[in-house]
Enzyme design. Structure first.
Site, short mmCIF file in Angstrom:
data_model
loop_
_atom_site.label_atom_id
_atom_site.label_comp_id
_atom_site.label_asym_id
_atom_site.label_seq_id
_atom_site.Cartn_x
_atom_site.Cartn_y
_atom_site.Cartn_z
N HIS B 56 37.95 2.06 11.38
CA HIS B 56 37.98 0.59 11.24
C HIS B 56 39.31 0.10 10.67
CE1 HIS B 56 33.79 1.16 11.99
NE2 HIS B 56 33.59 1.77 10.84
N HIS B 215 30.60 0.50 15.50
CA HIS B 215 30.49 1.96 15.59
C HIS B 215 30.21 2.43 17.00
CE1 HIS B 215 29.61 1.22 11.29
NE2 HIS B 215 30.44 2.22 11.17
#
Lengths: 328, 328
Positions: B56, B215
């Site tokens: 991320h 994700h």
């Protein structure tokens, strides 16, 4: 090819409007043009402008602000802006001490910038130009392209101008910087133009393109994909031959548009390891998307050999969208 | 799938080393861990930590520094760090006034953070936790995920802690912020894990995934690709129902990893137009890659309804890799 856009013919204009809507404290758009101008001008400061085709964001509008550019011209994607756009930027940037144009070495950009300079001189505005040609992937030195190293020229020239140096002094420091900055790139995947349905060339799942430019043009060779460390070795070995690495260097690791920071910093880590092994003094690493090529996956590496003045100019405060205190 | 890396099992560790090699003035790596720590700690300041799986970037290590986090834990890609890593971060961040954990709402992260808090309390360190759940794409409110809005929580809690507020006060302001921040995402292309040979799901050239997580999980629906303006309308219409838009809002347009800035600002321009049409007062637009999902193509939109204190905390100075003066 899917893109987050409305109309490929309006993508640049809508980008510029979005930029102003987000950073209206720093910049404004010159009405009826594709020119972004710094909001707070400084009287008697040399004006600094840059520009060219779009598709390289945040370049160049992302570098308009304190300590860097006074105006940036955004042509259509990968297309030089017309002379009238350059002229509008020159006029907006002029604060009575002349205007320096920082141009990447592409025929269209240089030609249109020169035409605009003539028109500006006729209006009594003193102008000068420097041409950035940091991309060593082109053998013929005359035709070397300007790529990510251009941003470092914006920074040093911008800092010098902020000291209220003369047009000649700003031009000289920009030229000294240009002669000390060299870059080279690798692509894992080509970019796709907003108006196109497929990438500008195709690479298989095991190939990479070495010596790629920032306009979707093919590079000097196509090779099997290497690891990050091996790519860093390859690029460093070429660039080291063209930069005086007995001096301290600034290193710019530049993402080409769709390369995650996770990967960019792995590459940065490999680059710094190799440079240290080669006894090169790394003064500073810059990592991120500084000069992109739409959604190209890949990286460019820039080495900039610095002296005391260049170092001080690189470290001085800049407040622009992309280059910030933390970059320094 | 080609990535700029050396070994998928070492990508996080080499990323962290690259980050420290580039920003050693701001951060350091806690030896033997995947924890990044702020270099200059402030005595008696509440410690602030965040973390979770990697992939991320720049979250969360990119937010360690003055006015935001004191430490960030980087688990393997899309995998919660172990309790021992959370504990190491808590211990490093503790300056005598306790530590607040800002955790995104995923079972593994919450469970491991809670275990670490128990271990820290046993060592005499006071701790508290807030859980961010800004993603409205999940119907069941209990299971709402933490996504890009988390960064805004880092900012307000970090600014409050910098004022030397108590652990309870910092927790309260973070909770008030969490209840006022909501997000939703769209993907044009799924991400590919470093260890995988293909994307986590596949989208045709005419499809987009609405309500995607960070994700690689699939979203709430798959639809025909819309224009940027239509996507902005879709996301705004969902988010507006869940945020008090009679208050001024901060807007965060977040690139998912491989979305060029050219496209992000087109979307930002559309978003601000729609919000203004709806009579929403946009206090500030933030645009860029704040919380990515590897090389996913897409965007998330976050609206954050602010009050006077939250606004002042958002505006206060922060110096981290990603959030800088210009972001404010």
């Amino acid at each position: 090819m899917k893109k987050l856009m409305n109309d490929s013919t309006k993508i640049v204009s809508q980008f510029l409007d979005g930029l102003v809507a987000s950073h209206g404290n720093l910049i404004k758009r010159l009405e009826g043009t594709e020119v972004i101008v710094r909001k707070e001008m400084i009287p008697n400061k040399v004006g600094l402008i840059s520009g060219g085709g779009s598709g390289h964001e945040p370049a160049h509008a992302g570098y308009v602000g304190t300590g860097m550019l006074d105006a940036a011209i955004a042509g259509e994607v990968f297309t030089s802006p017309g002379a009238d756009q350059f002229l509008a930027a020159i006029q907006a940037a002029d604060q009575g001490s002349g205007v320096l144009l920082i141009i990447k070495n592409y025929n269209g950009d240089v030609m249109n910038a020169e035409m605009a300079m003539e028109m500006a001189e006729a209006k009594g505005i003193e102008t000068a130009m420097v041409v950035v040609n940091d991309d060593i992937a082109v053998d013929d030195v005359e035709n070397r392209r300007g790529i990510a190293g251009t941003v470092l020229i914006h920074k040093v020239a911008g800092a010098k101008a902020e000291q209220l140096a003369s047009l000649q002094e700003v031009k000289e420091v920009a030229e000294r910087a240009i002669s000390n900055v060299r870059s080279m790139s690798v692509a894992l995947q080509a970019c796709t133009l907003p108006s196109a349905s497929k990438p500008s060339f195709s690479l298989s799942d095991t190939q990479m393109e070495v010596g790629i430019g920032i306009h979707g043009e093919q590079g000097m060779s196509r090779e099997d994909v290497l690891t990050s460390y091996e790519i860093a070795e390859l690029l460093v070995s070429h660039i080291e031959k063209e930069v005086d690495v007995t001096k301290p260097v600034y290193v710019l690791v530049n993402g080409m548009g769709s390369t995650p920071l996770l990967e960019q910093y792995v590459f940065a880590n490999d680059t710094v390891s190799i440079l240290k092994k080669n006894n090169v003094h790394v003064e500073k690493m810059l990592v991120g998307d500084y000069m992109t090529s739409l959604d190209m996956a890949g990286i460019s590496l820039t080495l900039f050999a610095i002296d005391e003045e260049l170092h001080s100019l690189l470290q001085s405060k800049a407040t622009t969208i992309q280059w910030t205190e933390v970059s320094q």
